[in-house]
Design an enzyme around this catalytic site. Structure first.
Site, short mmCIF file in Angstrom:
data_model
loop_
_atom_site.label_atom_id
_atom_site.label_comp_id
_atom_site.label_asym_id
_atom_site.label_seq_id
_atom_site.Cartn_x
_atom_site.Cartn_y
_atom_site.Cartn_z
N VAL A 71 0.85 -1.19 0.00
CA VAL A 71 0.00 0.00 0.00
C VAL A 71 0.88 1.24 0.00
O VAL A 71 1.84 1.32 0.76
CB VAL A 71 -0.91 0.02 1.26
CG1 VAL A 71 -1.67 1.34 1.35
CG2 VAL A 71 -1.90 -1.14 1.22
N ALA A 116 4.57 4.14 2.80
CA ALA A 116 4.08 2.87 2.26
C ALA A 116 4.21 1.79 3.33
O ALA A 116 4.83 1.99 4.37
CB ALA A 116 4.90 2.47 1.03
N LYS A 117 3.62 0.66 3.09
CA LYS A 117 3.83 -0.53 3.93
C LYS A 117 3.39 -1.73 3.11
O LYS A 117 2.55 -1.61 2.21
CB LYS A 117 2.97 -0.44 5.21
CG LYS A 117 3.53 -1.22 6.37
CD LYS A 117 4.68 -0.47 6.99
CE LYS A 117 5.22 -1.11 8.23
NZ LYS A 117 6.21 -0.24 8.88
N GLY A 118 3.94 -2.88 3.45
CA GLY A 118 3.53 -4.08 2.74
C GLY A 118 3.68 -5.29 3.63
O GLY A 118 4.21 -5.19 4.75
#
Ligand code: NAD
Length: 427
Positions: A71, A116-118
């Site tokens: 994201v 962001a992050k994932g």
């Protein structure tokens, strides 16, 4: 507090409780700073979210499918930046909430990034090394159109490490046909990682402790410190503060804690932990539970283990002058407000643990320039950026009467909003 009437729209898939917590923080600060309504609305949701299915050949010959996410909350100031976690709790809402916090954290530190992050929903401790590598490589190829040194730069997070970053970098490089070290940060030094990255978060926390002790005028010659968590962040923080003459009176890990009001010899404790694998039983100290540890009297409490450790259940018994948040989200919203009213100062996570992303930024810059810095250069530049951010947050908090968390958010959100306003709305 007056409540902003949200714009009518159908609920998004990311709007879980975890995401809504991050969104409510934004709403609170937006209201407080009188943020333009349209800009506010544009910041309330992730810019992009990708959900992928990651099929993996397991060691027993079967194929299992895992769900992965990446994201990007915002990319106004530059490429998105944020970690990748492997954990069974990973879901779209959690990753989206964490991506939003990364946006504010990078902006607060003055880094040219969005947030962001994932992650992958998986129990990483059940995978063999080979399965973990195949999972990482296939996930990378599934999100490859989103990432890149100018687009989105992953880093390690829960249950991922420098080996994971090396696999991501290799998979990306093979797919584009040439070596691209700057597609990730937190890599091993031998393939373009930065000196000082491993210690960076703890170093930043220790630095914030020193600044906070000065700013809030703790008079003790050797201020007392309690540290929850003795992993990467907690142990480096304890080591550096001990070297600086602070008295570390208690530390803990997942198994329990130790307390010695005369001060713990941290270098000896580090040697003890590398042999025994835990802090309990260290000579000259008394065992305490993690719960008791958080309630010990001290000048500075550093929660550096998990989220939600200081909450409605124990906030009445917290007995320190300052909390410096090494972990992400260790203080619940209710406890944050209650402790602020009680006069306990809280240096928030988006400032206190930002040393890691700051040295990640240095790693990316060094990779793009193909010019590498000494550890002293890295540490000096980190201190400069942490110092500037601390001063700005303390100054904003004093001037506006906001609790430091809200002051930090106000600075971060303000910078993104200003950039968005100047760039305008396309088309
Ligand atoms: P780590 O895995 O190296 O260490 C975690 C420590 O917490 C260990 O000592 C573990 O025993 C302890 N712990 C686990 N469960 C506990 C419990 N229930 N009670 C008490 N202690 C417990 O992790 P880390 O990298 O040091 O990260 C710690 C925190 O800092 C996490 O919240 C992480 O998200 C945050 N953080 C880390 C970085 C980084 O660069 N490492 C950057 C930003 C934020």
């Amino acid at each position: 507090m007056a409540v902003l009437k949200p714009v009518e729209r159908p609920k998004m898939e990311c709007e879980t409780e975890h995401f809504l917590m991050a969104q409510r923080q934004l709403d609170e600060v937006a209201l407080e700073m009188g943020l333009d309504r349209e800009l506010h609305e544009r910041l309330r949701y992730p810019k992009r979210a990708l959900i992928v299915t990651v099929p993996v050949r397991m060691d027993d010959g079967t194929v299992r499918s895992f769900t992965g996410y990446r994201v990007q909350h915002d990319v106004t100031l530059g490429p998105a930046k944020g970690g990748i976690r492997f954990h069974p709790d990973v879901n779209l809402g959690e990753v989206s909430g964490l991506a939003m916090l990364m946006t504010w954290k990078c902006a607060l530190m003055g880094l040219p990034y969005g947030g962001a992050k994932g992650g992958i929903r998986v129990e990483p401790w059940k995978l063999s090394a080979g399965e973990t590598e195949r999972l990482t490589r296939r996930y990378t190829s599934e999100i490859i159109n989103l990432i890149g040194p100018d687009k989105d730069i992953p880093a390690p997070d829960m249950y991922t490490n420098e080996q994971t970053m090396a696999w991501i970098m290799d998979t990306y490089s093979i797919n584009v046909g040439h070596t691209v070290p700057s597609v990730v940060t937190g890599k091993p030094i031998s393939i373009g990682g930065s000196l000082g990255r491993n210690e960076a978060t703890g170093r930043g926390v220790a630095y914030c402790v020193k600044r906070a002790v000065e700013h809030y005028e703790v008079k003790a010659k050797a201020p007392t410190v309690v540290v929850q968590g003795f992993g990467n962040v907690g142990s480096v923080t304890a080591k550096l503060l001990h070297e600086a003459g602070y008295k570390i009176v208690a530390v803990s890990d997942v198994y329990g804690g130790i307390h010695n009001p005369d001060g713990i010899d941290i270098p000896r404790l580090l040697a003890y932990v590398s042999e025994m694998g835990r802090v309990e039983g260290f000579v000259g100290s008394k065992n305490v539970s993690n719960q008791e540890l958080l309630e010990l009297e001290c000048d500075v409490l550093v929660p550096a283990a998990l989220g939600d450790q200081i909450n409605q259940k124990n906030m009445h018994n917290i007995n320190c002058r300052i909390i410096v948040e090494g972990a992400n989200g260790p203080t619940s919203t209710e406890a944050d407000k209650y402790l602020h009213e009680k006069g306990i100062k809280i240096v928030p996570d988006i400032l206190a643990n930002a040393g890691g992303v700051t040295v990640s930024y240095f790693e990316w810059v060094q990779g793009m320039m193909h010019l590498f810095w000494t550890e002293t250069e890295v540490n000096n530049r980190l201190e400069e950026i942490m110092g500037r951010a601390c001063d700005q947050v303390f100054e904003m908090s004093t001037r506006s009467g906001l609790r430091p968390r809200m002051a930090a958010l106000r600075i971060g959100v303000g910078r993104i909003a200003e950039a968005k306003r100047l760039r305008g709305l396309y088309p």
